[in-house]
Design an enzyme around this catalytic site. Sequence first.
Site, PDB file in Angstrom:
ATOM      1  N   ASP A 278      44.840  34.927  11.960  1.00  0.00           N
ATOM      2  CA  ASP A 278      44.319  33.824  11.148  1.00  0.00           C
ATOM      3  C   ASP A 278      42.818  33.641  11.352  1.00  0.00           C
ATOM      4  O   ASP A 278      42.068  33.432  10.397  1.00  0.00           O
ATOM      5  CB  ASP A 278      45.042  32.518  11.505  1.00  0.00           C
ATOM      6  CG  ASP A 278      46.424  32.465  10.879  1.00  0.00           C
ATOM      7  OD1 ASP A 278      46.782  33.432  10.175  1.00  0.00           O
ATOM      8  OD2 ASP A 278      47.143  31.474  11.095  1.00  0.00           O
ATOM      9  N   ASP A 306      46.448  39.945   3.507  1.00  0.00           N
ATOM     10  CA  ASP A 306      45.109  40.478   3.784  1.00  0.00           C
ATOM     11  C   ASP A 306      44.508  41.052   2.510  1.00  0.00           C
ATOM     12  O   ASP A 306      43.725  41.988   2.550  1.00  0.00           O
ATOM     13  CB  ASP A 306      45.188  41.538   4.903  1.00  0.00           C
ATOM     14  CG  ASP A 306      46.012  42.741   4.492  1.00  0.00           C
ATOM     15  OD1 ASP A 306      46.787  42.623   3.526  1.00  0.00           O
ATOM     16  OD2 ASP A 306      45.883  43.811   5.127  1.00  0.00           O
TER      17      ASP A 306
END
Length: 658
Positions: A278, A306
């Site tokens: 994160d 991602d």
Amino acid sequence: MAQAKPNTIQKLKSWFLAGDKDLAMLRAQLTVLSGQLPMMYGILLISSWALAITHMSIAPDWLTLYPLVIATVIVVFRSIDWLRLDPASLSKKQAISRVQAVIRLSVIISVAFTTWSLMLFEYGDVLDKAHVSFYMAVTVISCIFCLGSVPQAALIVSIVVNGTFVGFFLFSDTVFFRAAAVNVTLVCTGMLFVMRQSYRHFCHMVEEEVRSKQLIEVNKRLANRDSLTDLANRRAFYNALERQCMEACQSRNSIAVGAIDLDGFKPINDMYGHMVGDLLLKQVGLRLQTLASQFPGTDFFRVGGDEFSFIVSEPCSDGDSHLIGEQICAVMQRPFDIDNSEVAISATVGIAHFDPDMDSFQDVIEKADFALYQGKRNERGTCTIFSEYLHCQQRRTTQIQHALKSEGLSDEITPVFQPIVDIVHDRIIAVEALARWNSVSLGNVMPSEFIPVAETSGCVADITKIVVEKSLAAARDWPSALQLSVNLSAKDVSDEDLLMWIYQRIVRSDIAPQRINLEVTETAFGTDSSKVEEHLRLFRHLGCGVSLDDFGVGHSSLSRLHHLPLTKIKIDKSFVSNLNREARNFTIVKSLLNLARDIELDCIVEGVETEQELKLLRELQVNMVQGFYYSKPLSQEHLIELLSQNGDLSAGSLRQSA
Ligand code: C2E
Ligand code: MG
Ligand code: MG
């Protein structure tokens, strides 16, 4: 310094001059007024004309006709002005001055009309006088109602008109007028009370509306934002792209759409945990936001774990968008500082331009994704623009995808077998099954083309099943010393159902598991490698071998190798071409062989084509090779024919038939 609290007079003054209201309230007041004031003017004018007409024969024209003509002109202009007013476009200053003008005018109008009425009262008989008093009492009620959204103005009108009315008629000699004065006082008091209540209700409603609008805004923002990176999210991306593509269609402009994928993010997330993942994504978001400020007209979005996207909404050429893509790759290449540790990833970017002739905005997303996919396959960490060449490839991919769904696929796919030779004892020890596809619609398609397409379209398991099934059946006719190698794609090794299916097929077949070898590539260990290792261990326990295929071309760390449940490594054929003592490839093959020896794995060198290459490999003490020098992949019939001529699996016959 703390501000002094306003006293009662100041508060009253502020209330009276509408200075205590916020813009939303002022606009709401003006919206109501813009509908009700023209109506009030209309009622006032018609009632006044009715009074003036009844008095024309008894009062002079300067008191009946002329003031009414002047009032009519003024009132018509004022009404038009109010009807054309757009309160939403006013600033706070403008709105305050408009409300203040209403308050000022309420003084002027109420004084003017009261004076005028009382002057007319002097004329005519008692019926005419009664008409004047009726006019004053009733007209003021409608005015107060119409001014309800500005209580200051309603109060002024009431005080001026009713105060005068009561003061004037309460002391009249006629009982009727005294009674009317009492009546009007009571009605107006009651009405002002009701007005106060409804004004409070009005204020409350406006406040509620403002609050719910703010809530909607906040919800809209939350629904369109990614909370982790604070970039716009997938939903916002689709909405923005649809809107901008429509605009581009009208203006015939080109906009660019980019797809960004982080390379190496998943292993970091798996290895260091989601907290680190994160933090990394947050920093990626920050870097993209900085880039957005450097390239005006460029907006970035987080569209998945991602995965990021961007839209360049200003008309731009291939060169411009390539520059943005390269910048993205460059900033992502810089190491990230996560909790004082350096983390390195890269980003691969695919870009496509929206062409107004495209069917839909989905087209451009697919093209950007396709360019990204090609970039990921060919050179990670770079930017690929969707070109004419990629367009042809995309068309071909779509054709392959369709053909792979054909009913007769299991008849169209057959394995061919390429011998693997033990060059020390000059014997064929195994064959590798390689899929061949003779498609009804496309003709012969090579696996290097259709396996990647099958992987992305999720049907590679079907092909694997066909090859495993047919290869196991074929192996029944081979000598029991001959082993069989089958390829598993990266997708296959994380597909539990498929692996169970293969496991059972091997157990149920007449072939000893020790004769079976599974070939996997380094990419198979990319994502959830512990799961993959666990699956492969099952096959190792059964007695099967596991080879690492195409070794040397991937990026996996060599130190990880001995944790994997492997029995062999296959050095990729790309290192064998141009193999001579001086060449770089010679050194690489030598190091790879040493590594395999150190971790006690057997080694097969793939792609041996010439005698010269074989000689050099012998010098490097290679034991096993595979390549066109010995044999191309053979059909089952050819293989059987060869084996029947050559009962002891000697490799010599391969060269004779090659
Ligand atoms: P691979 O598993 O590394 O297979 C070796 C490839 O090298 C085969 O290409 C073979 O024909 C080729 N080859 C062998 N010796 C030589 C040589 O001396 N020179 C040259 N230039 N090439 C040689 P093929 O059959 O086109 O397969 C390409 C790749 O497609 C395979 O590489 C494998 O990764 C994949 N593949 C083939 N069949 C299957 C299958 O059934 N399932 C899966 N998942 N992948 C398959
Ligand atoms: Mg292979
Ligand atoms: Mg290979």
